[in-house]
Design a protein around this motif. Structure first.
Motif, PDB file in Angstrom:
ATOM      1  N   VAL A 617       0.833  -1.206   0.000  1.00  6.56           N
ATOM      2  CA  VAL A 617       0.000   0.000   0.000  1.00  6.56           C
ATOM      3  C   VAL A 617       0.861   1.248   0.000  1.00  6.56           C
ATOM      4  O   VAL A 617       0.688   2.156  -0.812  1.00  6.56           O
ATOM      5  CB  VAL A 617      -0.955  -0.011   1.210  1.00  6.56           C
ATOM      6  CG1 VAL A 617      -1.815   1.248   1.226  1.00  6.56           C
ATOM      7  CG2 VAL A 617      -1.827  -1.253   1.186  1.00  6.56           C
ATOM      8  N   SER A 618       1.826   1.305   0.915  1.00  6.94           N
ATOM      9  CA  SER A 618       2.688   2.478   1.011  1.00  6.94           C
ATOM     10  C   SER A 618       3.895   2.152   1.864  1.00  6.94           C
ATOM     11  O   SER A 618       3.890   1.188   2.637  1.00  6.94           O
ATOM     12  CB  SER A 618       1.922   3.672   1.606  1.00  6.94           C
ATOM     13  OG  SER A 618       1.503   3.366   2.936  1.00  6.94           O
ATOM     14  N   VAL A 619       4.922   2.961   1.706  1.00  4.61           N
ATOM     15  CA  VAL A 619       6.109   2.906   2.553  1.00  4.61           C
ATOM     16  C   VAL A 619       6.029   4.054   3.541  1.00  4.61           C
ATOM     17  O   VAL A 619       5.758   5.204   3.162  1.00  4.61           O
ATOM     18  CB  VAL A 619       7.393   2.984   1.711  1.00  4.61           C
ATOM     19  CG1 VAL A 619       8.619   3.034   2.611  1.00  4.61           C
ATOM     20  CG2 VAL A 619       7.490   1.800   0.766  1.00  4.61           C
ATOM     21  N   VAL A 620       6.259   3.765   4.812  1.00  4.28           N
ATOM     22  CA  VAL A 620       6.106   4.749   5.875  1.00  4.28           C
ATOM     23  C   VAL A 620       7.465   5.338   6.217  1.00  4.28           C
ATOM     24  O   VAL A 620       8.445   4.607   6.407  1.00  4.28           O
ATOM     25  CB  VAL A 620       5.459   4.121   7.125  1.00  4.28           C
ATOM     26  CG1 VAL A 620       5.305   5.148   8.229  1.00  4.28           C
ATOM     27  CG2 VAL A 620       4.114   3.512   6.759  1.00  4.28           C
ATOM     28  N   ASP A 621       7.523   6.656   6.290  1.00  8.95           N
ATOM     29  CA  ASP A 621       8.752   7.341   6.694  1.00  8.95           C
ATOM     30  C   ASP A 621       8.966   7.113   8.184  1.00  8.95           C
ATOM     31  O   ASP A 621       8.113   7.484   8.997  1.00  8.95           O
ATOM     32  CB  ASP A 621       8.625   8.838   6.400  1.00  8.95           C
ATOM     33  CG  ASP A 621       9.934   9.584   6.603  1.00  8.95           C
ATOM     34  OD1 ASP A 621      10.850   9.012   7.242  1.00  8.95           O
ATOM     35  OD2 ASP A 621      10.052  10.734   6.146  1.00  8.95           O
ATOM     36  N   PRO A 622      10.075   6.503   8.604  1.00  5.51           N
ATOM     37  CA  PRO A 622      10.267   6.210  10.033  1.00  5.51           C
ATOM     38  C   PRO A 622      10.395   7.456  10.903  1.00  5.51           C
ATOM     39  O   PRO A 622      10.132   7.391  12.103  1.00  5.51           O
ATOM     40  CB  PRO A 622      11.562   5.387  10.045  1.00  5.51           C
ATOM     41  CG  PRO A 622      12.270   5.754   8.789  1.00  5.51           C
ATOM     42  CD  PRO A 622      11.215   6.052   7.781  1.00  5.51           C
ATOM     43  N   LYS A 623      10.757   8.589  10.318  1.00 12.50           N
ATOM     44  CA  LYS A 623      10.915   9.818  11.102  1.00 12.50           C
ATOM     45  C   LYS A 623       9.594  10.538  11.316  1.00 12.50           C
ATOM     46  O   LYS A 623       9.283  10.965  12.431  1.00 12.50           O
ATOM     47  CB  LYS A 623      11.908  10.745  10.396  1.00 12.50           C
ATOM     48  CG  LYS A 623      13.326  10.181  10.315  1.00 12.50           C
ATOM     49  CD  LYS A 623      14.264  11.174   9.649  1.00 12.50           C
ATOM     50  CE  LYS A 623      15.689  10.604   9.578  1.00 12.50           C
ATOM     51  NZ  LYS A 623      16.629  11.544   8.921  1.00 12.50           N
ATOM     52  N   THR A 624       8.821  10.678  10.252  1.00  8.30           N
ATOM     53  CA  THR A 624       7.559  11.414  10.358  1.00  8.30           C
ATOM     54  C   THR A 624       6.355  10.504  10.588  1.00  8.30           C
ATOM     55  O   THR A 624       5.325  10.954  11.077  1.00  8.30           O
ATOM     56  CB  THR A 624       7.327  12.230   9.073  1.00  8.30           C
ATOM     57  OG1 THR A 624       7.230  11.329   7.954  1.00  8.30           O
ATOM     58  CG2 THR A 624       8.490  13.184   8.835  1.00  8.30           C
ATOM     59  N   GLY A 625       6.481   9.230  10.206  1.00 11.90           N
ATOM     60  CA  GLY A 625       5.360   8.313  10.328  1.00 11.90           C
ATOM     61  C   GLY A 625       4.324   8.462   9.249  1.00 11.90           C
ATOM     62  O   GLY A 625       3.259   7.844   9.318  1.00 11.90           O
ATOM     63  N   LYS A 626       4.610   9.264   8.229  1.00  6.87           N
ATOM     64  CA  LYS A 626       3.664   9.482   7.141  1.00  6.87           C
ATOM     65  C   LYS A 626       4.030   8.613   5.947  1.00  6.87           C
ATOM     66  O   LYS A 626       5.186   8.244   5.758  1.00  6.87           O
ATOM     67  CB  LYS A 626       3.659  10.956   6.738  1.00  6.87           C
ATOM     68  CG  LYS A 626       3.186  11.888   7.841  1.00  6.87           C
ATOM     69  CD  LYS A 626       3.170  13.326   7.356  1.00  6.87           C
ATOM     70  CE  LYS A 626       2.685  14.278   8.453  1.00  6.87           C
ATOM     71  NZ  LYS A 626       2.683  15.691   7.987  1.00  6.87           N
TER      72      LYS A 626
END
Length: 685
Positions: A617-626
């Motif tokens: 579905v998507s890859v999540v940015d570990p810093k922002t969580g978005k």
């Protein structure tokens, strides 16, 4: 005395022939004004003839003395209605009359509310008992009760026959419906009420049943009663009502020891089973006689150093190979806790057994082999120290005691202990552990140094001033228990007794409580069972609450319906069963990227299934969580992503926000754990 006239057919024996007749011919008898009536149709004085069974009844009777059909006393036609081709009073079918006339009278305890059905001169009496599932009783109004003309029957509205047959069908209850919630039953009953309320009133001036109330008033009263039942709530909303635990579930004995589920994990041959055996022996769980037996048997097999390990490694295969293969469970009391020791296997091929057993852990003890080169082997090249630490954190464990064992092999050197601590602490922080929640304890299980009591060897006493292993365990805090939530008990193991017709399911209560006699729903089979008895630590207990490890004896259920990986749950709040899930995962160290269509081994609590990645579905940015805007084609090491998976078989699952223990997942491939994550959404195939 009235007499019965027979025209050549016995209607008592062959009554079913009238099933083929149209009800309309019983309602309306066409009268030809210009043709003289035949002699055999003339009604004699003080006698009226039943149109169904042709029995001649006395004029004083309002219903047939044989079949119970209500007398139609108003079949007169005026000239104006002849021109319009309609009757003065459009009566309902005799089939409906006969059925309703035989209904028992409404009890005086029941409140009734009159209404009409589109001018069809029918009085509806609705039971308002609190018991869900009560059927609507429809009673015909008497023929002379209505004043004024009534509109002819409207065929675009439900007929009385439709209401009769609907009521008869609704009375057939499926046995599986016993497992439905009481809220769902209330909603179904309310829907029946709402259906009756939708039948609008055509003639507001007509009075129903001779009660003196206008039909409009009756309809208004019925609508107000429907709104009082909360018909605006959907069935789904009824299932989402708040669960209220009973008083016995919340009460507990003051001063009792708190239960602590302790998982002992680490690399193979690090001394996990020996430490567990030492604790059991020194805390009085294993007697001297039993310990002497283990020492003798181990010496005969040439494995004298495994004497304490044999306290938990009971199978012949484990003792022969010298390796723990399944999670050993033992109960022991410390000064503060009632501990449940979960001795986990350390071999990489047995990690699935570790996941299925140690998933019950509240806290963990990570055992490190302090011997030269052993710690490095556990951290590199497929060692299980790294994987076990990651798995334990994904279990939800946030408190850990790190034990550096076999310090006697390095002369209790402080330098060796500090080197291991510095290297491992950095890795544990990357796993999500906080420094304040980690306790470091050096010890020697073979020489019994620093396990129960402070060390006596001057080589370690000179530089270590911290707690012993037992003191460090007593300092751990048990997590908050979800006692106020509906019952959830994942089944870890099943023991079947065909001779007694009983089945025993063991596991840890993740939420709620139960006691002897409690009705439970066994999922995913959906069968009901009764708790016959329970055991905690091989001792009978009558009440079990969240956090307790118990063995539950069930009765009234087929043995094949109880299986490992299932869940015992509340009968009104069943756990979800799904084969398609949306997960939020964290990729671990993987050699091969994960692509769409890849098959993985899916683990959740004690269940295991083969799964296929259907969508990234998507890859999540570990810093922002978005979520990143760009859609990923594959997943590699250390990436966080949201994916969808399809399972080969359905499993019991809950979203992580609702029940954490039933919402944690592990993905494995080629003998390695490649990802850990949580369930964020249950999908439909």
């Amino acid at each position: 005395m009235p007499r019965k006239v027979n025209y050549g057919l016995d209607y008592e024996e062959d009554y079913e022939v009238y099933d083929e007749y149209d009800d309309y011919y019983y309602d309306q008898e066409e009268v030809q004004p210009h043709q003289p009536a035949k002699s055999h149709n003339k009604k004699k004085a003080n006698i009226w003839r039943c149109p169904i069974c042709t029995y001649d009844n006395d004029e004083s009777l309002s219903y047939c003395d044989i079949c119970g059909v209500i007398r139609d006393a108003s079949l007169t036609v005026n000239d104006k209605e002849k021109e319009n081709g309609s009757l003065r009073k459009a009566e309902v079918s005799m089939l409906a009359k006969s059925l309703f006339s035989s209904s028992p009278p409404v009890s005086g305890k029941l409140k009734s509310e009159p209404s009409t059905l589109n001018g069809n001169n029918i009085q509806v009496i609705k039971e308002t008992k609190s018991h869900p599932g009560d059927l609507t009783k429809v009673v015909l109004a008497s023929g002379g009760a209505s004043h004024g003309d009534t509109a002819p029957f409207k065929f675009d509205s439900p007929s009385p026959d439709d209401i009769v047959f609907a009521g008869k069908n609704a009375s057939k209850v499926n046995p599986r419906a016993r497992a439905q919630s009481s809220a769902a039953k209330d909603a179904n009953s309310a829907e029946n009420l709402e259906t009756s309320a939708r039948l609008t009133l055509k003639d507001p001036q007509s009075e129903v049943g001779g009660s003196g109330q206008r039909a409009e008033e009756g309809s208004t009263s019925l609508s107000s009663k429907l709104s009082g039942l909360g018909l605006g709530q959907t069935l789904e909303g009824a299932h989402k009502r708040e669960y209220k635990p009973e008083e016995w579930m919340l009460s507990d004995k003051e001063g009792a020891l708190t239960q602590l589920n302790l998982a002992i994990v680490g690399h193979v041959d690090s001394g996990k089973s020996t430490i567990s055996g030492r604790l059991l022996h020194q805390l009085g769980r294993i007697s001297r006689k039993e310990m002497h037996k283990y020492e003798k048997e181990s010496r005969e097999k040439g494995k004298a150093s495994f004497a304490y390990a044999w306290a938990l490694d009971e199978s012949s295969e484990e003792r022969e190979r010298g390796v723990t293969m399944t999670v050993g469970v033992a109960h022991v009391d410390s000064g503060r806790h009632h501990m449940v020791l979960l001795d986990s296997p350390g071999h990489r091929d047995l990690v699935p057994n570790l996941i299925m057993g140690a998933a019950q852990a509240d806290v963990a003890v990570l055992v490190i082999d302090g011997a030269p080169g052993a710690f490095e082997a556990g951290m590199e090249g497929g060692g299980q120290t790294r994987e076990h630490a990651q798995l334990v954190r994904s279990f939800g464990v946030d408190q850990m005691v790190v034990v550096v064992n076999k310090m006697d092999l390095v002369g209790y050197a402080q330098e060796r202990f500090c080197t291991i601590k510095a290297h491992l602490a950095q890795f544990l922080r990357s796993c999500g552990f906080k420094e304040a929640s980690i306790t470091w304890v050096p010890l020697s299980s073979m020489e019994n140094q620093n396990l129960i009591e402070p060390p006596s060897d001057p080589r370690i006493c000179s530089w270590y001033k911290g707690p012993s292993l037992l003191e460090a365990i007593d300092a751990l805090q048990p997590p908050l228990r979800d006692i106020a939530k509906p019952l959830r008990m994942p089944i870890c193991d099943v023991i079947k007794s065909r001779g007694q017709g009983q089945v025993s399911a063991s596991g840890k209560l993740e939420a709620g409580a139960m006691r002897d006699g409690t009705k439970v729903l066994v999922m995913p089979s959906g069968e009901l069972a009764t708790v016959r008895s329970m055991e905690r630590d091989s001792r009978p207990c009558h009440v079990a609450r969240a956090g307790d490890n118990v063995a539950v004896v069930l009765q009234g259920i087929d043995m094949s319906a109880v299986m490992s990986g299932g869940v015992l749950c509340h009968i009104d709040f069943p756990v979800q069963v799904a084969a398609a899930l949306e997960l939020k995962i964290l990729m671990l160290d993987v050699a091969t990227p994960i692509l769409v269509g890849a098959e993985v081994e899916f683990h959740i609590h004690h269940a295991r299934e083969v799964a296929r990645v259907t969508k990234i579905v998507s890859v999540v940015d570990p810093k922002t969580g978005k979520a990143a805007k760009k859609v990923a084609r594959f997943l590699s090491s250390k990436q966080s992503a949201v994916i969808e998976v399809a399972l080969t078989g359905a499993v019991c699952v809950e979203e992580f926000s609702k029940c954490r223990a039933l919402g944690r997942v592990f993905l494995r491939s080629s003998g390695n754990t490649i990802a850990v994550g949580i369930v964020i959404k249950v999908l439909e195939l």
